[in-house]
Design an enzyme around this catalytic site. Structure first.
Site, PDB file in Angstrom:
ATOM      1  N   GLU A 159      33.415  -0.705  -0.300  1.00 43.37           N
ATOM      2  CA  GLU A 159      33.849  -0.941   1.013  1.00 43.37           C
ATOM      3  C   GLU A 159      35.107  -0.411   1.425  1.00 43.37           C
ATOM      4  OE1 GLU A 159      32.944  -5.133   1.748  1.00 43.37           O
ATOM      5  OE2 GLU A 159      33.877  -5.324   3.551  1.00 43.37           O
ATOM      6  N   ARG A 160      34.969   0.427   2.655  1.00 43.58           N
ATOM      7  CA  ARG A 160      36.035   1.028   3.071  1.00 43.58           C
ATOM      8  C   ARG A 160      36.685   2.275   2.343  1.00 43.58           C
ATOM      9  NH1 ARG A 160      34.612  -1.233   7.962  1.00 43.58           N
ATOM     10  NH2 ARG A 160      35.013  -3.085   7.927  1.00 43.58           N
ATOM     11  N   ASN A 189      34.750  -9.175  -1.633  1.00 45.88           N
ATOM     12  CA  ASN A 189      33.548  -9.663  -1.011  1.00 45.88           C
ATOM     13  C   ASN A 189      32.532  -9.738  -2.351  1.00 45.88           C
ATOM     14  OD1 ASN A 189      34.468 -10.029   1.513  1.00 45.88           O
ATOM     15  ND2 ASN A 189      33.821  -8.038   2.170  1.00 45.88           N
ATOM     16  N   GLU A 204      35.423 -14.614   6.208  1.00 44.74           N
ATOM     17  CA  GLU A 204      34.498 -13.663   6.500  1.00 44.74           C
ATOM     18  C   GLU A 204      33.162 -13.866   5.703  1.00 44.74           C
ATOM     19  OE1 GLU A 204      36.149  -9.793   5.634  1.00 44.74           O
ATOM     20  OE2 GLU A 204      36.733  -9.693   7.839  1.00 44.74           O
ATOM     21  N   ARG A 222      43.689 -14.991  -1.984  1.00 36.38           N
ATOM     22  CA  ARG A 222      44.057 -14.206  -0.764  1.00 36.38           C
ATOM     23  C   ARG A 222      44.479 -15.157   0.306  1.00 36.38           C
ATOM     24  NH1 ARG A 222      40.355 -10.490   1.161  1.00 36.38           N
ATOM     25  NH2 ARG A 222      41.807  -8.702   1.297  1.00 36.38           N
ATOM     26  N   LYS A 232      48.258  -9.855   2.730  1.00 36.78           N
ATOM     27  CA  LYS A 232      48.453  -8.635   3.693  1.00 36.78           C
ATOM     28  C   LYS A 232      49.545  -8.235   4.161  1.00 36.78           C
ATOM     29  CE  LYS A 232      43.704  -8.132   4.381  1.00 36.78           C
ATOM     30  NZ  LYS A 232      42.291  -7.648   5.183  1.00 36.78           N
ATOM     31  N   ASP A 272      45.340  -6.984  10.250  1.00 35.14           N
ATOM     32  CA  ASP A 272      44.508  -6.316   9.444  1.00 35.14           C
ATOM     33  C   ASP A 272      44.891  -4.846   8.942  1.00 35.14           C
ATOM     34  OD1 ASP A 272      42.462  -5.999   7.524  1.00 35.14           O
ATOM     35  OD2 ASP A 272      40.776  -6.115   8.781  1.00 35.14           O
ATOM     36  N   GLU A 275      49.910  -7.409  -0.639  1.00 33.65           N
ATOM     37  CA  GLU A 275      48.798  -6.594  -0.532  1.00 33.65           C
ATOM     38  C   GLU A 275      48.785  -5.606   0.487  1.00 33.65           C
ATOM     39  OE1 GLU A 275      44.857  -8.585  -0.310  1.00 33.65           O
ATOM     40  OE2 GLU A 275      43.854  -6.872   0.654  1.00 33.65           O
ATOM     41  N   GLU A 290      41.362   2.502   6.049  1.00 35.23           N
ATOM     42  CA  GLU A 290      40.459   1.876   6.932  1.00 35.23           C
ATOM     43  C   GLU A 290      40.800   2.094   8.522  1.00 35.23           C
ATOM     44  OE1 GLU A 290      39.689  -2.132   6.197  1.00 35.23           O
ATOM     45  OE2 GLU A 290      38.342  -2.611   7.741  1.00 35.23           O
ATOM     46  N   HIS A 325      44.213  -2.851  16.786  1.00 33.29           N
ATOM     47  CA  HIS A 325      42.923  -3.167  16.607  1.00 33.29           C
ATOM     48  C   HIS A 325      42.050  -2.758  17.931  1.00 33.29           C
ATOM     49  CE1 HIS A 325      39.561  -5.023  14.953  1.00 33.29           C
ATOM     50  NE2 HIS A 325      40.520  -5.772  13.802  1.00 33.29           N
ATOM     51  N   TRP A 357      36.889  -9.938  17.401  1.00 30.16           N
ATOM     52  CA  TRP A 357      36.733  -8.792  16.714  1.00 30.16           C
ATOM     53  C   TRP A 357      36.506  -7.624  17.748  1.00 30.16           C
ATOM     54  CZ3 TRP A 357      31.276 -10.501  13.780  1.00 30.16           C
ATOM     55  CH2 TRP A 357      31.673 -11.142  12.680  1.00 30.16           C
TER      56      TRP A 357
HETATM   57  O1  GCW Z   1      39.977  -5.263   6.421  1.00 33.00           O
HETATM   58  C1  GCW Z   1      38.869  -6.045   6.586  1.00 33.00           C
HETATM   59  C2  GCW Z   1      37.944  -4.922   6.195  1.00 33.00           C
HETATM   60  C3  GCW Z   1      36.776  -5.851   5.372  1.00 33.00           C
HETATM   61  C4  GCW Z   1      37.607  -6.414   3.946  1.00 33.00           C
HETATM   62  C5  GCW Z   1      38.446  -7.660   4.668  1.00 33.00           C
HETATM   63  C6  GCW Z   1      39.187  -8.213   3.653  1.00 33.00           C
HETATM   64  C7  GCW Z   1      36.858  -6.624   1.747  1.00 33.00           C
HETATM   65  O2  GCW Z   1      37.008  -4.590   7.378  1.00 33.00           O
HETATM   66  O3  GCW Z   1      35.823  -4.715   5.049  1.00 33.00           O
HETATM   67  O4  GCW Z   1      36.871  -6.910   3.194  1.00 33.00           O
HETATM   68  O5  GCW Z   1      39.298  -6.877   5.576  1.00 33.00           O
HETATM   69  O6  GCW Z   1      40.353  -7.580   3.461  1.00 33.00           O
HETATM   70  O7  GCW Z   1      38.788  -9.029   2.904  1.00 33.00           O
END
Ligand code: GCW
Length: 722
Positions: A185-186, A228, A309, A342, A378, A383, A405, A411, A539, A561
């Site tokens: 992922e990413r 995920n 998510e 998280r 984070k 994000d 994090e 990404e 974003h 989004w």
């Molecule tokens: O940055 C977003 C991403 C998802 C990611 C999510 C996360 C792993 O678009 O792809 O999923 O955050 O950090 O959980």
């Protein structure tokens, strides 16, 4: 145990001898041990190190010996004697009060080294100036060994060393967002390096080189799987594979962690609930932990993304994050494990401002988490944007251990093709002042535990590693992995110094190369911010894949989004009002910070549109209108990349052909995309500002319709469709 250590030692010897046969394709990362080009420096080192004495036989000490053998014989291009004769000039061994090293070192020399620190000092031994690398544990000695090799790779004087180094943060880990089908992922550097199909039997040599690279920068943990999560990773057959990796990594001081899918008791255990307060659910996790620790006695613990998510979590059962995290924490506590829970949460319901959600959910739980739980936050509240103000949670909870994090994979910053040195982004986050305990309460102090008395401290970087031959796809993205490790060890380190070391180890010690690359790297973060999201915009990337500009994105299943949710442009102005008159997210910061960010005069301009709505014709600090400033920033971003292209061209003769060509092509992509970002964003925002593009900034090559019509079926992570 010693037998197994010995075996792993030999596996290491075997695999890694195959390594040096390759041409310069970047596989060796910063651990390139080619002969030193500068004759004078070479001659000096050759005289200083001909003979090495290594004390100790553990698997870690075998790794020490291997690294020194490969490193010194490569760099000095001379035979190094490891025979233990009396003439040694380098002595390497772990100190113990009654061991042989105690004859060479005084207790004073090894004071304060802790479990992972090391010392490198020059001592008079047998009448000779001898370099001694030591620690209280073998892993410290390995870290010291890598440090010593770095000194030589970067041509430092080694005749009078007095180095003491220990990490500021306990757990320094990579988070792989690797799926069990090997997609990442990413991920922009190929597939997952974990070959689940062939594990546990086949130990890909890459695993060992991965461990070496991580150990060389002090990384001591790896979460192998995507947040995920897939519950299958906890099935016994998968655990055998995880164990095989843990066995390879152990000599390098790296612990393995797994992501725990909260609903695993249902999916794997056949239960009808995963309610954390249900005794049988707790019991299921307790037994699972026992099973894991039976195989992997030093298993690190679980990383969990819950109720975010679409991931399941305690809220599915009307329980809160603390109840969920504590249940898992109790399962791993008897074995010394930790749970990283998280804070990147966003529920099915749209919040009034996504910026506020983590604080809203976690502040009320302050003090309720077990002491082996860390909340993984984070760097910013949205994000992993090209630039974000620090996450307000860092200054808001005093009785909850927090960890940071960071995202090493890019990404939102050009993914696999843009040259962006993230050391600067990481630095900016770490030195942000939260005011949690008064001035100087920087994020780095919050997470290194010096402001709180948290039991364990941690930092994670979302990995950018994949199966690409050079690991990270863009040769310069290796620097981001490298910088993450160095800053995890010492969060106060200068990003410039880290870049300087990396360049010398990865490319060259030639002054012209070092100066040019350092300049490029140090300018690169601001450049990407300028050509993507200047002045606090955020974003506004393409929807879903986050590739390329998409400020016009307005129709998505949920408002948060879309891009229009974040920039809120209209004919009057642009920006997200997060002050009291708007969403008031600003009040989640410590009042000192709130005051600064709330003030149009005091807010650092780099965060302006993040917190404020500003009229197009309002003057900013340069004296220009906001609109003009925006245009100039976009243009400046493009011009910086044009400068990169010129600088890189000038280095053609100083850089090996393979990497030179690779980066030259990538810079062309970056330049094209920087122009695309500028033109697409200015075309779009101009429809609101209705002002003309100022002199010095070219008119967009196409109209807005054109930019909006572009589709990218090949964007990483997207299934190509007609
Ligand atoms: O940055 C977003 C991403 C998802 C990611 C999510 C996360 C792993 O678009 O792809 O999923 O955050 O950090 O959980």
């Amino acid at each position: 145990m010693p037998k197994r250590g010995f075996l792993i030692g030999w596996i290491i010897v075997f695999f890694y001898s195959a390594l040096s046969l390759r041409a310069e394709d970047g596989y060796r990362l910063w651990l390139r041990y080619d002969q030193i080009e500068n004759d004078e420096v070479l001659a000096r080192y050759r005289a200083q190190i001909r003979s090495v004495q290594i004390i100790g036989e553990s698997a870690t000490m075998v790794a020490v010996r291997q690294e020194l053998d490969m490193g010194l014989s490569g760099l000095l291009s001379q035979e190094i004697s490891f025979t233990g004769d009396e003439d040694y000039q380098l002595l390497v061994g772990t100190y113990s009060p009654d061991g042989p090293m105690s004859e060479m070192l005084s207790p004073n020399d090894i004071r304060n080294l802790g479990s992972e620190g090391f010392t490198i000092i020059n001592k008079e031994i047998n009448g000779r100036n001898t370099i001694v690398i030591s620690a209280l544990h073998d892993i410290g000695t390995l870290y010291g060994t890598f440090h010593f090799l770095k000194l030589i790779q970067t041509h430092r004087d080694i005749s009078n060393l007095n180095i003491v180094s220990r990490p500021s943060i306990d757990v320094r880990m990579l988070n792989h967002w690797d799926n069990l089908d090997r997609t990442v992922e990413r991920g922009y550097a190929g597939f997952s390096i974990w070959n689940w199909h062939q594990l546990p039997e086949y130990i890909d040599p890459r695993y060992i080189d991965y461990a070496r690279a991580n150990a060389s920068i002090g990384i001591n943990g790896t979460a192998l799987t995507n947040v995920n999560a897939n519950a299958l990773i906890l099935r016994p057959d998968y655990l055998q594979k995880v164990k095989a990796l843990a066995d390879v990594f152990r000599p390098y001081g790296i612990k393995v962690y797994l992501t725990a899918r909260f609903s695993a008791p249902i999916e794997l255990g056949g239960m009808d609930t995963a309610d954390p307060l249900h005794a049988e659910v707790q019991e299921w996790w307790n037994r699972k932990a026992e099973e894991i620790y039976e195989l992997i006695p030093d298993f690190g613990g679980f990383l969990v993304k819950a109720n975010s998510e679409g991931q399941p979590g305690p809220q599915n059962y009307d329980r809160n994050h603390a109840e969920g995290a504590n249940m898992l924490a109790d399962a791993v506590a008897p074995f010394g494990g930790i749970v990283m829970w998280r804070a990147f949460v966003y529920s099915d319901e749209e919040p009034d401002d996504r910026h506020k959600q983590a604080n809203n959910e976690f502040e009320p739980l302050d003090g309720q988490f077990r002491d082996n739980v860390l909340i993984q936050v984070k760097n910013g509240a949205i994000d992993f944007q090209p630039r974000e103000p620090f996450h307000p949670l860092f200054g808001a909870v005093e009785d909850t251990p927090l960890m940071l994090e960071l995202q090493i994979t890019m990404e939102y910053l050009g993914q696999g093709t843009h040259l962006v040195y993230l050391g600067s982004l990481f630095r900016e986050v770490l030195e942000s002042d939260t005011y949690m305990k008064g001035k100087g309460s920087t994020v780095s102090k919050v997470i290194d535990g010096s402001l709180t008395d948290q039991k364990v401290t941690a930092i994670a970087g979302v990995s950018n590693i994949g199966t690409d031959r050079n690991w990270t796809s863009h040769p310069f993205h290796q620097a981001n992995w490298y910088a993450f490790g160095r800053l995890a060890w010492d969060p106060e380190m200068s990003d410039r110094d880290i870049a300087n070391d990396w360049i010398k180890m990865t490319f060259s010690n030639k002054e012209a190369v070092v100066d040019t690359l350092e300049q490029m790297m140090m300018a690169s973060h601001q450049a990407v911010v300028n050509y993507m999201t200047p002045l606090g915009l955020h974003h506004i990337m393409g929807a879903g894949h986050h590739y390329g500009p998409g400020p016009w994105v307005s129709k998505m299943p949920r408002a948060d989004w879309t891009s229009t949710y974040y920039h809120k442009a209209d004919s009057l102005g642009v920006g997200f009002d997060r002050t009291e008159s708007g969403s008031d997210a600003i009040s989640q910061y410590h009042k000192q910070v709130t005051k600064e960010f709330a003030s149009r005069e005091d807010i650092p301009e780099k965060y302006l549109l993040w917190f404020h709505r500003v009229r197009w014709d309002e003057k900013v600090s340069s004296g220009r209108t906001l609109w003009d400033e925006l245009c100039y920033r976009y243009q400046e971003g493009v011009e910086t990349v044009e400068g990169f292209v010129r600088s890189w061209n000038d280095l053609e003769k100083d850089i090996d052909k393979e990497r030179w060509q690779h980066v030259a092509s990538l810079l062309q992509i970056q330049l094209r995309e920087a122009i695309w970002w500028r033109d697409a964003c200015l075309s779009y925002f101009q429809t609101f500002s209705d002002m003309s593009i100022p002199e010095g900034v070219p008119e967009p090559a196409h109209d807005l319709e054109y930019y909006e019509s572009l589709v990218y079926p090949y964007s990483p992570g997207i299934r190509p469709r007609w």
